[in-house]
Design an enzyme around this catalytic site. Structure first.
Site, PDB file in Angstrom:
ATOM      1  N   ASN A  66     -10.986  -2.610  -5.216  1.00 31.19           N
ATOM      2  CA  ASN A  66     -10.247  -1.657  -6.054  1.00 31.19           C
ATOM      3  C   ASN A  66     -10.936  -1.378  -7.396  1.00 31.19           C
ATOM      4  OD1 ASN A  66      -7.004  -2.822  -4.845  1.00 31.19           O
ATOM      5  ND2 ASN A  66      -8.171  -1.024  -4.188  1.00 31.19           N
ATOM      6  N   ASP A  81       0.832  -1.207   0.000  1.00 36.05           N
ATOM      7  CA  ASP A  81       0.000   0.000   0.000  1.00 36.05           C
ATOM      8  C   ASP A  81       0.869   1.260   0.000  1.00 36.05           C
ATOM      9  OD1 ASP A  81      -2.334   1.452   0.004  1.00 36.05           O
ATOM     10  OD2 ASP A  81      -2.779   1.142   2.133  1.00 36.05           O
TER      11      ASP A  81
HETATM   12  C1  IPE Z   1      -5.401  -2.705  -0.160  1.00 39.36           C
HETATM   13  O1  IPE Z   1      -5.077  -1.361  -0.332  1.00 39.36           O
HETATM   14  C2  IPE Z   1      -5.343  -3.406  -1.462  1.00 39.36           C
HETATM   15  C3  IPE Z   1      -4.016  -3.551  -2.061  1.00 39.36           C
HETATM   16  C4  IPE Z   1      -2.884  -3.145  -1.553  1.00 39.36           C
HETATM   17  C5  IPE Z   1      -4.002  -4.214  -3.323  1.00 39.36           C
HETATM   18  P1  IPE Z   1      -6.183  -0.230  -0.477  1.00 39.36           P
HETATM   19  O2  IPE Z   1      -5.464   1.049  -0.595  1.00 39.36           O
HETATM   20  O3  IPE Z   1      -7.132  -0.592  -1.559  1.00 39.36           O
HETATM   21  O4  IPE Z   1      -6.962  -0.356   0.908  1.00 39.36           O
HETATM   22  P2  IPE Z   1      -7.871   0.693   1.688  1.00 39.36           P
HETATM   23  O5  IPE Z   1      -8.882   1.198   0.701  1.00 39.36           O
HETATM   24  O6  IPE Z   1      -6.985   1.785   2.182  1.00 39.36           O
HETATM   25  O7  IPE Z   1      -8.466  -0.103   2.800  1.00 39.36           O
HETATM   26  C1  IPE Z   2      -1.568   0.385  -3.358  1.00 40.81           C
HETATM   27  O1  IPE Z   2      -1.376   1.741  -3.393  1.00 40.81           O
HETATM   28  C2  IPE Z   2      -1.871  -0.201  -4.712  1.00 40.81           C
HETATM   29  C3  IPE Z   2      -3.252  -0.679  -4.858  1.00 40.81           C
HETATM   30  C4  IPE Z   2      -4.178  -0.649  -3.946  1.00 40.81           C
HETATM   31  C5  IPE Z   2      -3.605  -1.223  -6.137  1.00 40.81           C
HETATM   32  P1  IPE Z   2      -2.578   2.771  -3.321  1.00 40.81           P
HETATM   33  O2  IPE Z   2      -3.001   3.120  -4.714  1.00 40.81           O
HETATM   34  O3  IPE Z   2      -3.677   2.260  -2.452  1.00 40.81           O
HETATM   35  O4  IPE Z   2      -1.869   4.014  -2.642  1.00 40.81           O
HETATM   36  P2  IPE Z   2      -2.502   5.018  -1.608  1.00 40.81           P
HETATM   37  O5  IPE Z   2      -3.070   4.204  -0.482  1.00 40.81           O
HETATM   38  O6  IPE Z   2      -3.557   5.777  -2.331  1.00 40.81           O
HETATM   39  O7  IPE Z   2      -1.346   5.864  -1.172  1.00 40.81           O
HETATM   40 MG    MG Z   3      -4.101   2.458  -0.482  1.00 38.32          MG
END
Ligand code: IPE
Ligand code: IPE
Ligand code: MG
Length: 242
Positions: free
Chosen positions: A74, A26
């Site tokens: 997602n 993340d």
């Molecule tokens: C969790 O991250 C999913 C992945 C890392 C693939 P998100 O960024 O989607 O999670 P939330 O929305 O903060 O819970």
């Molecule tokens: C994790 O990074 C990747 C996926 C969830 C696919 P994020 O896109 O969630 O990054 P933040 O949480 O917005 O920083």
């Molecule tokens: Mg995230």
């Protein structure tokens, strides 16, 4: 049916290497924001980090590594971000799989394949087929993965297989999960400072150790891997025993 590789949980003294590490990768978006870049640049940087992290865990003796790449939730992101993410994932498969295969890595996918584009689905299936007989580290990519969906799918499959109520057990559930044949994660790492599972491996994580770090995923390097494993090694797992 494949039998589970899990052994009954034993208490674990300090100093151990986890057999299975699962990572919630993340913070790509926030990493990009701090560098004045677009979210898709952040995802690109995150994908470029996979190579060094897979090797760093492999070097430390981790046998199973699961990487959360895209959750069932997602899909609710803007279409252009979802499209960019899938393009990046497809590129990373094209650029990394042959080398991983040479290194003896076995690739697996956890989640749904039916909602992915035919191109991405084909690339994933080809890489699984190519590496299926390898005996090195198993690397699972959780892509269109949701823990609740996994449990619902397991229940549906049991019903479709006419499993009798008295035959439903924890061990049977385990065998209907995407992770069939693998040990449960010993250590779950989440980068970026969030402290939640976000629907990741909710069945398998029942007795995992957790490690949260504020570091954004693209910056999670070999030194961060070492730190996480050192913290794990200092934990004393009891599994309900004394
Ligand atoms: C969790 O991250 C999913 C992945 C890392 C693939 P998100 O960024 O989607 O999670 P939330 O929305 O903060 O819970
Ligand atoms: C994790 O990074 C990747 C996926 C969830 C696919 P994020 O896109 O969630 O990054 P933040 O949480 O917005 O920083
Ligand atoms: Mg995230």
């Amino acid at each position: 049916m494949i039998t589970s590789a899990s052994t009954p949980e034993q208490t674990q003294a300090a100093g151990a290497v986890p057999r299975h590490v699962a990572v919630i990768m993340d913070g790509n978006g926030r990493w990009a924001a701090t560098h004045g870049k677009s979210r898709s640049d952040g995802h690109r940087a995150g994908s470029e980090n996979l190579r060094r992290v897979i090797r760093a865990f492999g070097k430390r003796g981790v046998r199973y590594l699961t990487l959360y790449a895209f959750s069932t939730e997602n899909w609710d992101r803007p279409d252009d971000e979802v499209r960019a993410l899938f393009k990046i994932l497809n590129d990373v498969i094209q650029s990394e799989v042959d080398e991983l295969h040479r290194e003896g890595v076995r690739l697996r996918h956890l989640g749904r394949l039916d909602r992915l584009s035919p191109t991405l689905r084909r690339a994933i299936c080809r890489s699984i087929e190519l590496t299926k007989d390898n005996s090195g580290m198993t690397v699972c990519v959780a892509l269109d993965y949701g823990g609740r969906a996994e449990i619902v799918e397991a229940a549906r499959s049991m019903i479709a297989d006419d499993v009798k109520p008295e035959d439903v057990s924890e061990d049977l559930f385990r065998r209907y999960m995407y992770t069939n044949g693998m040990p449960d994660p010993d250590l779950i790492i989440r980068t970026s400072g969030e402290q939640r599972l976000s629907n990741f491996l909710i069945w398998q994580a029942a007795y995992a150790e957790y490690y949260f770090t504020p570091v954004y995923w693209p910056d999670f390097d070999e030194a961060e891997v070492a730190k996480a494993l050192d913290v794990y090694a200092s934990r004393h797992r009891r599994f309900g025993k004394v």
